[in-house]
Design an enzyme around this catalytic site. Structure first.
Site, PDB file in Angstrom:
ATOM      1  NE  ARG A 156      -2.256  -1.300   3.683  1.00  0.00           N
ATOM      2  CZ  ARG A 156      -2.209  -2.467   4.348  1.00  0.00           C
ATOM      3  NH1 ARG A 156      -2.738  -3.562   3.809  1.00  0.00           N
ATOM      4  NH2 ARG A 156      -1.646  -2.540   5.541  1.00  0.00           N
ATOM      5  NE  ARG A 157       4.352   0.766   4.350  1.00  0.00           N
ATOM      6  CZ  ARG A 157       5.126   0.365   5.350  1.00  0.00           C
ATOM      7  NH1 ARG A 157       6.442   0.262   5.166  1.00  0.00           N
ATOM      8  NH2 ARG A 157       4.602   0.059   6.526  1.00  0.00           N
ATOM      9  CB  CYS A 176      -0.761  21.181 -11.268  1.00  0.00           C
ATOM     10  SG  CYS A 176      -0.439  22.938 -11.472  1.00  0.00           S
ATOM     11  CB  SER A 197      -3.967  23.337  -8.778  1.00  0.00           C
ATOM     12  OG  SER A 197      -4.410  24.388  -9.610  1.00  0.00           O
ATOM     13  CG  ASN A 207      -2.803  17.144 -15.763  1.00  0.00           C
ATOM     14  OD1 ASN A 207      -3.487  18.057 -15.302  1.00  0.00           O
ATOM     15  ND2 ASN A 207      -1.570  17.347 -16.190  1.00  0.00           N
ATOM     16  CG  HIS A 237      -8.952  26.163 -11.490  1.00  0.00           C
ATOM     17  ND1 HIS A 237      -8.149  25.470 -10.603  1.00  0.00           N
ATOM     18  CD2 HIS A 237      -8.142  26.531 -12.515  1.00  0.00           C
ATOM     19  CE1 HIS A 237      -6.910  25.428 -11.064  1.00  0.00           C
ATOM     20  NE2 HIS A 237      -6.885  26.064 -12.237  1.00  0.00           N
ATOM     21  CB  VAL A 238     -13.936  26.605 -15.553  1.00  0.00           C
ATOM     22  CG1 VAL A 238     -14.205  27.354 -16.852  1.00  0.00           C
ATOM     23  CG2 VAL A 238     -14.259  25.124 -15.714  1.00  0.00           C
TER      24      VAL A 238
END
Length: 294
Positions: A156-157, A176, A197, A207, A237-238
């Site tokens: 789990r690492r 980001c 972000s 991404n 955000h837009v």
């Protein structure tokens, strides 16, 4: 209606856009452009059978996705070397004007500081510029991720972390997309990306494709199938000057996502080239221009 019900995953992204435009809080952000913003969004995209979440409701810059990811994998932090490949996406953040504005007046143009690739391959090393030899310095997180997937797949690492607090002040732009965790379940490799972000118009489509591709590449060198990309957004955000363009995108009906495969048997993450990464069946709609906020 064209493509009805064939790409529910892309519809998830489009619904996030609509939710932000309809319900987002208006924020005057770092760039001065202004955004509509929501905090804490999540979507899951299938990577099974070679599928990659490369949006079809507009053309996404696939060459840029590939070359930037290979640049990260090399541990490179020089925007000029990426630009020499014809990919200019980091040019603005590596420009003389931008570096000077961030207090990096003594740094050569193009030197972005210890950003993603440096953290992936040399976490904890002292940063001495783009041309220093960092061999054997710091923690090679990417190699460790692959070693764990091969030899301890239930761990789990299995984490790839670009958010190095010690180095943030040296970065032209703090990460980001900050942290990726990998998990192996029933012979399938999945990735969960935490993005602090997310510029929904320009950055997030890039991404999604990039971490989808990275998961396929790691699965390939580990002889695994691919499962899912789980995408968690902090500030989603837009930009206000993207709203009209995104409303045009919302009017389009998604087509099936393309698939990706690799030429030959590639055993090391460092052996991938742009030529070895083959995109199949990408049939996007026309590009939609949106200005980048710097």
């Amino acid at each position: 209606m064209e493509g009805a019900n064939v790409n529910e995953d892309e519809r998830k992204y489009l619904r996030q856009i609509k939710h932000i435009i309809d319900e987002g809080d208006k924020v005057i952000d770092r760039t001065g452009v202004g955004t509509l913003s929501l905090f804490g969004l999540h979507s899951t995209y299938s990577l099974r059978n070679g599928v990659i979440p490369l949006l079809t409701t507009k053309r996404v810059y696939w060459k840029g996705v590939v070359e930037e990811l290979l640049w990260f994998i090399k541990g490179d932090t020089d925007a000029k070397r990426l630009s020499a490949k014809g990919v200019k996406i980091w040019d603005a953040n590596g420009s003389r004007e931008f570096l000077d504005s961030q207090g990096f007046k003594d740094r050569p143009e193009g030197d972005l500081g210890p950003i993603y690739g440096f953290q992936w391959r040399h976490f904890g090393a002292e940063y001495h510029g783009t041309d220093a030899d960092y061999k054997g310095q710091g923690v090679d997180q990417l190699a460790d991720v692959i070693e764990q997937i091969k030899n301890n797949p239930n761990s789990r690492r299995i984490i790839l972390n670009a958010w190095n607090v010690k180095d943030l002040h040296q970065m032209a732009l703090p990460p980001c997309h900050t942290l990726a965790q990998f998990a192996v379940k029933n012979g399938e490799l999945s990735c969960q990306l935490y993005q602090r972000s997310g510029d929904m118009g320009l950055g997030v489509p890039f991404n999604l494709a990039s971490y989808g591709l990275l998961t396929h590449m790691i699965a390939h060198v580990c002889a695994l199938k691919t499962g899912f990309l789980h995408h968690v957004l902090g500030d989603a955000h837009v930009y206000l000057n993207h709203i009209d363009a995104l409303k045009e995108q919302l009017s389009r009906d998604p087509r099936p996502f393309p698939t990706v495969h690799f030429e030959g048997r590639i055993d090391s993450i460092d052996d991938f080239t742009a030529e070895s990464i083959i995109l199949n069946g990408y049939n996007p709609m026309a590009p939609i221009k949106m200005p980048m906020a710097v």
